[in-house]
Design an enzyme around this catalytic site. Structure first.
Site, short mmCIF file in Angstrom:
data_model
loop_
_atom_site.label_atom_id
_atom_site.label_comp_id
_atom_site.label_asym_id
_atom_site.label_seq_id
_atom_site.Cartn_x
_atom_site.Cartn_y
_atom_site.Cartn_z
N SER A 49 -70.02 -36.89 7.61
CA SER A 49 -71.34 -37.07 8.80
C SER A 49 -71.63 -35.60 9.30
O SER A 49 -71.25 -35.58 10.57
CB SER A 49 -70.98 -38.01 9.68
OG SER A 49 -71.02 -39.43 9.09
N HIS A 50 -71.68 -34.60 8.65
CA HIS A 50 -72.15 -33.28 9.14
C HIS A 50 -72.34 -32.44 7.94
O HIS A 50 -72.22 -32.97 6.77
CB HIS A 50 -70.71 -32.67 9.89
CG HIS A 50 -69.35 -32.58 8.92
ND1 HIS A 50 -68.48 -33.53 8.90
CD2 HIS A 50 -69.23 -31.69 7.63
CE1 HIS A 50 -67.48 -33.03 8.08
NE2 HIS A 50 -68.23 -32.41 7.32
N ALA A 51 -73.16 -31.29 8.37
CA ALA A 51 -73.30 -30.42 7.41
C ALA A 51 -72.78 -29.01 7.66
O ALA A 51 -72.03 -28.93 8.87
CB ALA A 51 -75.09 -30.07 7.58
N ARG A 96 -73.53 -34.65 4.68
CA ARG A 96 -72.52 -35.36 3.76
C ARG A 96 -71.68 -36.43 4.34
O ARG A 96 -71.49 -36.18 5.56
CB ARG A 96 -71.50 -34.56 2.65
CG ARG A 96 -70.21 -33.86 3.63
CD ARG A 96 -70.33 -32.88 4.33
NE ARG A 96 -71.37 -31.79 4.08
CZ ARG A 96 -71.22 -30.69 3.75
NH1 ARG A 96 -69.94 -30.25 3.49
NH2 ARG A 96 -72.11 -29.64 3.24
#
Ligand code: T46
Length: 139
Positions: A49-51, A96
């Protein structure tokens, strides 16, 4: 065309056992600066839960399986990683999420940079905003 970029690795196994090799320039498309492993994850847990602004990575499930959801702000696609011979390339500016970890899952991630918290984009709104800024700059 799929936004998921898979990399195949040669199976070097023989009658003595399994072997697979991940090698910069040969089958990993960036200099490898860091390797980390994610394991012992509960089946109901979601990670990621980040890029990343700059980081490039290749993720390979060397044991067990997990699902990797990739989102480039326009499309979302998920892939089940379940083989040491197939990895997924994750470039810059891709959101992702990893989930559905099997009990025995060992996810190995090869990374192009050392750990740097300032490279993370940890909120979805900021992720969409950074994409928009990038597109505006390209115009
Ligand atoms: C990614 C996905 C696929 C470090 O100190 N060094 C490291 O190399 C890493 C990867 C993490 N950490 C610290 C940072 C946090 O305090 O370990 C803690 C957990 O990291 P995070 O919540 O970012 O873990 P995941 O599984 O959500 O994400 C990881 C990677 O951080 C990330 O870059 O793309 O796996």
């Amino acid at each position: 065309m799929s936004m998921v970029n898979l990399i195949s690795f040669e199976d070097l196994s023989d009658n003595r056992g399994g072997l697979v090799s991940y090698e910069e320039s040969r089958n990993i498309p960036f200099p490898i600066k860091r390797v980390y492993c994610i394991y012992n994850v509960g089946s109901d847990v979601a990670r990621g839960s980040h890029a990343h602004k700059e980081l490039q990575q290749v993720a390979v499930c060397i044991q067990g399986s997990c699902t990797m959801l990739l989102d480039n702000g326009r499309e979302k696609e998920s892939i089940v990683l379940s083989s040491p011979y197939v990895g997924v390339y994750i470039g810059r500016n891709v959101w992702r999420v990893m989930k559905n970890f099997s009990k025995d899952c060992v996810l190995v991630v090869l990374a192009s940079k050392l750990y740097d918290e300032s490279d993370y984009i940890r909120t979805y709104d900021k992720f969409l905003n950074e994409l928009k800024v990038g597109q505006d700059e390209e115009r």
